[in-house]
Design a protein around this motif. Structure first.
Motif, mmCIF file in Angstrom:
data_model
loop_
_atom_site.group_PDB
_atom_site.id
_atom_site.type_symbol
_atom_site.label_atom_id
_atom_site.label_comp_id
_atom_site.label_asym_id
_atom_site.label_seq_id
_atom_site.Cartn_x
_atom_site.Cartn_y
_atom_site.Cartn_z
ATOM 1 N N HIS A 107 0.824 -1.210 0.000
ATOM 2 C CA HIS A 107 0.000 0.000 0.000
ATOM 3 C C HIS A 107 0.862 1.266 0.000
ATOM 4 O O HIS A 107 0.516 2.253 -0.654
ATOM 5 C CB HIS A 107 -0.938 -0.005 1.204
ATOM 6 N N GLU A 108 1.973 1.240 0.693
ATOM 7 C CA GLU A 108 2.855 2.408 0.716
ATOM 8 C C GLU A 108 3.507 2.611 -0.652
ATOM 9 O O GLU A 108 3.702 3.749 -1.108
ATOM 10 C CB GLU A 108 3.928 2.244 1.793
ATOM 11 N N LYS A 109 3.810 1.524 -1.325
ATOM 12 C CA LYS A 109 4.364 1.619 -2.680
ATOM 13 C C LYS A 109 3.346 2.245 -3.626
ATOM 14 O O LYS A 109 3.704 3.024 -4.516
ATOM 15 C CB LYS A 109 4.775 0.228 -3.165
ATOM 16 N N ARG A 110 2.074 1.919 -3.414
ATOM 17 C CA ARG A 110 1.024 2.525 -4.243
ATOM 18 C C ARG A 110 0.896 4.013 -3.967
ATOM 19 O O ARG A 110 0.687 4.811 -4.891
ATOM 20 C CB ARG A 110 -0.307 1.813 -3.986
ATOM 21 N N ARG A 111 1.015 4.381 -2.719
ATOM 22 C CA ARG A 111 0.972 5.810 -2.379
ATOM 23 C C ARG A 111 2.052 6.555 -3.152
ATOM 24 O O ARG A 111 1.802 7.603 -3.754
ATOM 25 C CB ARG A 111 1.172 5.991 -0.876
ATOM 26 N N GLU A 112 3.265 6.029 -3.132
ATOM 27 C CA GLU A 112 4.377 6.664 -3.842
ATOM 28 C C GLU A 112 4.105 6.709 -5.343
ATOM 29 O O GLU A 112 4.451 7.697 -6.023
ATOM 30 C CB GLU A 112 5.667 5.899 -3.556
ATOM 31 N N ALA A 113 3.478 5.668 -5.873
ATOM 32 C CA ALA A 113 3.197 5.625 -7.310
ATOM 33 C C ALA A 113 2.177 6.689 -7.713
ATOM 34 O O ALA A 113 2.318 7.322 -8.765
ATOM 35 C CB ALA A 113 2.690 4.233 -7.695
ATOM 36 N N PHE A 114 1.149 6.896 -6.895
ATOM 37 C CA PHE A 114 0.188 7.965 -7.190
ATOM 38 C C PHE A 114 0.881 9.330 -7.177
ATOM 39 O O PHE A 114 0.608 10.187 -8.031
ATOM 40 C CB PHE A 114 -0.955 7.955 -6.170
ATOM 41 N N LEU A 115 1.766 9.555 -6.213
ATOM 42 C CA LEU A 115 2.489 10.824 -6.149
ATOM 43 C C LEU A 115 3.408 10.993 -7.353
ATOM 44 O O LEU A 115 3.586 12.110 -7.857
ATOM 45 C CB LEU A 115 3.275 10.907 -4.838
ATOM 46 N N ASP A 116 3.973 9.901 -7.840
ATOM 47 C CA ASP A 116 4.811 9.963 -9.046
ATOM 48 C C ASP A 116 3.988 10.387 -10.256
ATOM 49 O O ASP A 116 4.440 11.193 -11.081
ATOM 50 C CB ASP A 116 5.463 8.600 -9.312
ATOM 51 N N ILE A 117 2.784 9.848 -10.383
ATOM 52 C CA ILE A 117 1.902 10.232 -11.493
ATOM 53 C C ILE A 117 1.590 11.728 -11.414
ATOM 54 O O ILE A 117 1.630 12.440 -12.425
ATOM 55 C CB ILE A 117 0.599 9.411 -11.466
ATOM 56 N N ALA A 118 1.284 12.206 -10.208
ATOM 57 C CA ALA A 118 0.974 13.630 -10.032
ATOM 58 C C ALA A 118 2.155 14.507 -10.421
ATOM 59 O O ALA A 118 1.974 15.569 -11.033
ATOM 60 C CB ALA A 118 0.573 13.900 -8.581
ATOM 61 N N ALA A 119 3.364 14.052 -10.094
ATOM 62 C CA ALA A 119 4.562 14.826 -10.429
ATOM 63 C C ALA A 119 4.802 14.848 -11.943
ATOM 64 O O ALA A 119 5.249 15.859 -12.488
ATOM 65 C CB ALA A 119 5.774 14.241 -9.714
#
Length: 225
Positions: A171-183
């Motif tokens: 789940h934490e890896k997914r959080r980081e992935a969503f933030l990467d998409i936003a960036a």
């Protein structure tokens, strides 16, 4: 814009981020202004996609592998887009969707370890040119989101779904992935701190969406549960 008249806003984030609540609050605020609002969700949102939703979230497709799950998500999305989202946008509605293409990028792509060209090909077919005008990503620590989701699952008739049962690290890896998409896509994506108070978040969501609202939206109300 995704269509000539409407506005397409998607809500993304990890488990327990509060997306569903914020979609309802935004829909209420927009309807109070006389706008046509369609609330919908993924997987699901259309008759065909809702049938696939049960297969996916129950875990029935899990034994067949992540690639099969990704194909099923894409099939559900294609039906949802063509039967519900595209017609609503063409009619001038504001479409608010709980999860869309970014969830597949994160859940099946990043943490499912599927190759990017495969995920991109499925996305192109599934969305068929219907890209969100705005994506709001609700960000909070995975541990907080999971605690919320599991409390919700403890209610009458509620059980953790296929994805809520997974490990905290995933789940934490997914959080980081969503933030990467936003960036990578700052013009489309906006990130909101989902640890804030519900009313504060609702005000921030409205402030993001308000400048994007279509002119001359109809006042007829539609809802997909």
């Amino acid at each position: 814009m995704s269509a000539a008249h409407g506005l397409f806003v998607t809500f993304e984030g990890g488990e327990g981020a509060g997306k569903s609540t914020q979609i309802r609050l935004l829909a209420d605020a927009l309807r109070a202004r006389g706008l046509t609002v369609l609330m919908t969700r993924e997987p699901g949102g259309s008759k065909g996609a809702e049938a696939v939703r049960h297969v996916l979230l129950s875990g029935a497709a899990e034994p067949y592998g992540i690639r099969m799950e990704a194909i099923l998500f894409a099939a559900a999305r294609s039906d949802h887009v063509e039967q519900v989202i595209r017609p609503a946008l063409a009619a001038g509605s504001v479409v608010l969707c709980d999860r869309f293409m970014d969830s597949s990028r994160v859940y099946q792509g990043v943490t499912g370890n599927l190759e990017q060209p495969f995920i991109e090909a499925l996305e192109r077919v599934a969305i068929n040119g219907v890209v969100p005008d705005c994506t709001i990503i609700f960000d909070l620590p995975a541990s907080v989101g999971l605690e919320r989701a599991r409390k919700r699952a403890g209610g009458p008739g509620e059980q953790p779904d296929r994805f809520e049962k997974e490990e905290l690290q995933t789940h934490e890896k997914r959080r980081e992935a969503f933030l990467d998409i936003a960036a990578r896509e700052p013009l489309r994506c906006r990130v909101i701190d989902a640890t804030k108070a519900q009313d504060t978040i609702a005000a921030e969501v409205l402030a993001i969406v308000e400048p994007l609202l279509p002119v001359g939206a109809l006042s007829h109300q539609e809802h997909v549960s």
